[in-house]
Design an enzyme around this catalytic site. Sequence first.
Site, PDB file in Angstrom:
ATOM      1  N   GLY A 109       8.565  46.585  83.695  1.00  0.00           N
ATOM      2  CA  GLY A 109       8.456  47.549  84.781  1.00  0.00           C
ATOM      3  C   GLY A 109       9.202  47.127  86.040  1.00  0.00           C
ATOM      4  O   GLY A 109      10.294  46.541  85.985  1.00  0.00           O
ATOM      5  N   SER A 110       8.597  47.397  87.187  1.00  0.00           N
ATOM      6  CA  SER A 110       9.275  47.199  88.481  1.00  0.00           C
ATOM      7  C   SER A 110       9.550  45.746  88.811  1.00  0.00           C
ATOM      8  O   SER A 110      10.283  45.472  89.782  1.00  0.00           O
ATOM      9  CB  SER A 110       8.439  47.821  89.598  1.00  0.00           C
ATOM     10  OG  SER A 110       8.404  49.226  89.466  1.00  0.00           O
TER      11      SER A 110
END
Length: 579
Positions: free
Chosen positions: A301-302
């Site tokens: 993810g981020s």
Amino acid sequence: MSDQGKKTTWGQRLASGLAAWRFGSVVGVFLLVVGVLGWRLVDLHVVDNDFLRKQGDVRTIRVESIDAHRGVVTDRYDEPLAVSTPVQTIWANPSEANPSEARLTNLARLLDINEASLRQRLEEYSGREFIYLRRKVQPDLARKVLELEIDGIYTRQEYRRYYPAGEVTAHVVGFTDIDERGQEGIELAYNQWLSGETGRKRVLKDNRGRVIKDLTLIRDASPGQNLALSIDLRLQYLAYRELKAVVTAHNARGGTLVMLDVDTGEVLAMVNQGSYNPNDRSQLAAENLRNKAITDLFEPGSTMKPITTAAALESGSYSVNSTIDTNPGFRRFGRFTIRDHRNYGVMDMTEIIVKSSNVGISRIATDLGGDVIRDLYARLGLGQPTGIGFPGEAVGVLPSPPKWRPVEEATLSYGYGMSVNALQLAQAYMVIANGGVRYPLSLVRQDKKPEGQRVLSEQVTLQVRNMLREAVSRGTGKRAQPGFYSAGGKTGTVHLVGAQGYEDSQYKAIFAGMAPIDNPRLVTVVAVDAPQSGEYYGGEVAAPVFSRVMSDALRLLNVKPELEVGEAEMAASASGERG
């Protein structure tokens, strides 16, 4: 004398002669036998006495094995993590034992085994000379068994593996089977190193099979070699406590925490939830055996946004002050739409990391191209083995299509469409923390600094670290601030993948960071699976764990605090905000 008288006298003489001859023959034979036996006795005891000695040896001298002591596993400061302690094994010689022996009732009760089954085994294997009754019991119990004085029941010394830290180090150290062969973790990976070589000796036994005397040593047992791990048991306990607390508090499915030494690549702590106690396997669950930090994959993810930013800065097409227009707050790729929490408008590179803008980072990725981003990911160790030598390691997936679709470039920039394990993610952040050098990871203590490979420039890593500092001080990672130390890091919140694809209501909360940010000493990755208490963002669930673990870890390592009391109080106040 008449003829009749003569016949009688001759017959008597004949009978008398025959009797005398028979008597003489019997006496002669007897004397001959006595002579032969006498000579044989003299021969055996005086002339050739080796025969009796050999026959006596056959009946009283045995060759026994000498169990080898398995090597001790310790942490980096020689605190024991796995040791072998002497115990006793109860065994039987069915050919000597009587299945109807009354005292077998007491034996079965002592050994906590079924009496009928015990008698049946002794009868069934009456042609054998060895069967186990109960392995690796305490010496006191073995003594009580021998006091029963049951024919054919014996004891022998063996070793039993004991793990002082129990479930805290279970996933790293692993465990052995009853024969002390490694089955999981370090015990399996270094089984040959830790295993010793069994010895042999001749012993003198009495008629009950008990050893009276050691006669000769045929081959001495060679103990296994000790192994010092890179793990710091103090930090391991700390990490385990905090991870278990957050998993319990959020009713999560599980969790993982990995801590690395920035300058050596050594693993200082590696814990998972749920865990198990290797000293008591009666409640062992198969799903808890995996060292999820190495065997389980997830989309990061981020937490990949800083890496994509590093690729942009390295390319020379972007600088820290470059601006990106994220209007109108979303991007469409056919039926797929990328969104931010709101329309952030025009932002510079730092603000993209601070606000965790999907639109901003995806625009950078579209400009750079998928190959540029993938190349840096690979240089940081993603999508390839870490070389740590741990059994069951999952390599992960780093896509490399012949031609990148725009949506693939966009999602790759913020960690979707790829998979890593927690250790790989920690390694990538380690490179950013130490100025751009990728060191080989190790679960074994390194007595000298290993040679690393430079994969990023110091300037680029310094710029990214400054962005990560801002993400913690005023961005999505506010709750990661570790007390009197400055930190930098990035949150991540990703959908978990189920049987039908992404699960709308199930998330993995992630935080990856380093501290102290000006001169990083430690890198830590925290991942919590499927928190259920309402909070599920990485900044809400994982970041606070990072804060508590790093604050105490740096203090234990005697790292000088960077923040004054007033600054630390302000940081603590800010960390209470939603991440």
